[in-house]
Design an enzyme around this catalytic site. Structure first.
Site, PDB file in Angstrom:
ATOM      1  N   LYS A  11     -15.377   0.697   8.710  1.00  0.00           N
ATOM      2  CA  LYS A  11     -15.387   2.285   8.029  1.00  0.00           C
ATOM      3  C   LYS A  11     -16.521   3.247   8.054  1.00  0.00           C
ATOM      4  CE  LYS A  11     -10.214   1.320   6.266  1.00  0.00           C
ATOM      5  NZ  LYS A  11      -9.685   1.216   4.951  1.00  0.00           N
ATOM      6  N   TYR A  51      -2.432   5.681  11.159  1.00  0.00           N
ATOM      7  CA  TYR A  51      -2.016   5.831   9.783  1.00  0.00           C
ATOM      8  C   TYR A  51      -0.928   5.680   9.216  1.00  0.00           C
ATOM      9  CZ  TYR A  51      -6.556   3.751   7.763  1.00  0.00           C
ATOM     10  OH  TYR A  51      -7.630   2.180   7.776  1.00  0.00           O
ATOM     11  N   ASN A 114     -13.583   1.788   1.235  1.00  0.00           N
ATOM     12  CA  ASN A 114     -13.550   0.246   0.993  1.00  0.00           C
ATOM     13  C   ASN A 114     -13.632  -0.616   2.412  1.00  0.00           C
ATOM     14  OD1 ASN A 114     -10.891   0.662   2.572  1.00  0.00           O
ATOM     15  ND2 ASN A 114      -9.347  -0.428   1.347  1.00  0.00           N
TER      16      ASN A 114
HETATM   17  P1  IDP Z   1      -5.320  -2.508   3.715  1.00  0.00           P
HETATM   18  O1  IDP Z   1      -6.625  -1.682   3.618  1.00  0.00           O
HETATM   19  O2  IDP Z   1      -5.884  -3.356   2.784  1.00  0.00           O
HETATM   20  O3  IDP Z   1      -4.186  -2.713   4.340  1.00  0.00           O
HETATM   21  P2  IDP Z   1      -3.138  -0.112   2.518  1.00  0.00           P
HETATM   22  O4  IDP Z   1      -2.397  -0.197   1.343  1.00  0.00           O
HETATM   23  O5  IDP Z   1      -2.998  -0.683   3.765  1.00  0.00           O
HETATM   24  O6  IDP Z   1      -4.340  -1.037   2.125  1.00  0.00           O
HETATM   25  O7  IDP Z   1      -3.893   0.930   3.582  1.00  0.00           O
HETATM   26  C1  IDP Z   1      -4.591   1.385   4.048  1.00  0.00           C
HETATM   27  C2  IDP Z   1      -5.957   2.734   3.135  1.00  0.00           C
HETATM   28  O8  IDP Z   1      -5.831   3.361   2.570  1.00  0.00           O
HETATM   29  C3  IDP Z   1      -6.966   1.664   2.817  1.00  0.00           C
HETATM   30  O9  IDP Z   1      -7.607   0.441   2.740  1.00  0.00           O
HETATM   31  C4  IDP Z   1      -7.698   2.424   1.649  1.00  0.00           C
HETATM   32  O10 IDP Z   1      -8.735   2.923   2.587  1.00  0.00           O
HETATM   33  C5  IDP Z   1      -6.100   3.810   1.335  1.00  0.00           C
HETATM   34  N1  IDP Z   1      -6.115   3.354   0.603  1.00  0.00           N
HETATM   35  C6  IDP Z   1      -4.785   2.610   0.099  1.00  0.00           C
HETATM   36  N2  IDP Z   1      -4.873   2.779  -1.482  1.00  0.00           N
HETATM   37  C7  IDP Z   1      -5.014   4.142  -1.585  1.00  0.00           C
HETATM   38  C8  IDP Z   1      -4.511   5.049  -3.155  1.00  0.00           C
HETATM   39  O11 IDP Z   1      -4.561   4.519  -4.150  1.00  0.00           O
HETATM   40  N3  IDP Z   1      -6.235   5.653  -2.654  1.00  0.00           N
HETATM   41  C9  IDP Z   1      -6.987   5.972  -2.076  1.00  0.00           C
HETATM   42  N4  IDP Z   1      -6.734   5.307  -0.880  1.00  0.00           N
HETATM   43  C10 IDP Z   1      -6.308   4.464  -0.439  1.00  0.00           C
END
Ligand code: IDP
Ligand code: MG
Length: 139
Positions: A11, A51, A114
């Site tokens: 990312k 997304y 992340n």
């Molecule tokens: P993942 O990447 O671990 O599968 P997902 O729930 O699919 O997690 O969420 C996609 C992406 O959205 C995450 O990797 C992160 O960058 C972002 N994200 C997820 N939850 C949050 C949140 O609560 N606040 C802000 N960004 C979030």
């Protein structure tokens, strides 16, 4: 359809910080073979498409802005049990909850920034890989 493949992208935060090489090294040392790799940048619209599953979530607009804020490095990876093993290698979404030694524990800045994506199923790995790679060279 190959079931031993997954899709990932390094990312914008991790690319910007110069961590692409270290992350790719961890991926290869964990036994994943790189099938396809490039450096590219998403528009906010394309990030929104990628997304789309999260479009009702409160963080969706910020996520699209962040994911289009700089270059990313998408990859298709191959390994037995690729999807599950790769999710283990990257760690929990929130780096505060990620296990020691995982990519997110080492490189993520926040739950949003992340460091890396990992597909959550064989089906999504195929869809997400095709989103970035129209044609895959066979080596
Ligand atoms: P993942 O990447 O671990 O599968 P997902 O729930 O699919 O997690 O969420 C996609 C992406 O959205 C995450 O990797 C992160 O960058 C972002 N994200 C997820 N939850 C949050 C949140 O609560 N606040 C802000 N960004 C979030
Ligand atoms: Mg996910």
């Amino acid at each position: 359809m190959p079931t031993n493949r997954t899709f990932t992208m390094i990312k914008p935060d991790a690319v910007q910080d110069g961590n692409s090489g270290a992350i790719i090294k961890m991926i290869e040392e964990a036994g994943f073979r790189i099938v396809a790799l490039k450096k590219t940048q998403l528009t906010p619209e394309r990030a929104g498409e990628f997304y789309a599953v999260h479009k009702e979530r409160p963080f969706y607009n910020d996520l699209c802005k962040y994911m289009s804020s700089g270059p990313i490095v998408p990859m298709i990876l191959e390994k037995d049990n690729a999807v599950t093993d790769f999710r283990t290698l990257i760690g929990a979404t929130n780096p505060a909850n990620a296990d020691e030694g995982t990519i997110r524990k080492l490189f993520a800045k926040s739950i949003e920034a992340n460091a890396i994506h990992g597909s959550d199923s064989d089906e999504n790995a195929e869809i997400e890989g095709s989103f970035f790679f129209a044609h895959i060279e066979q080596f």
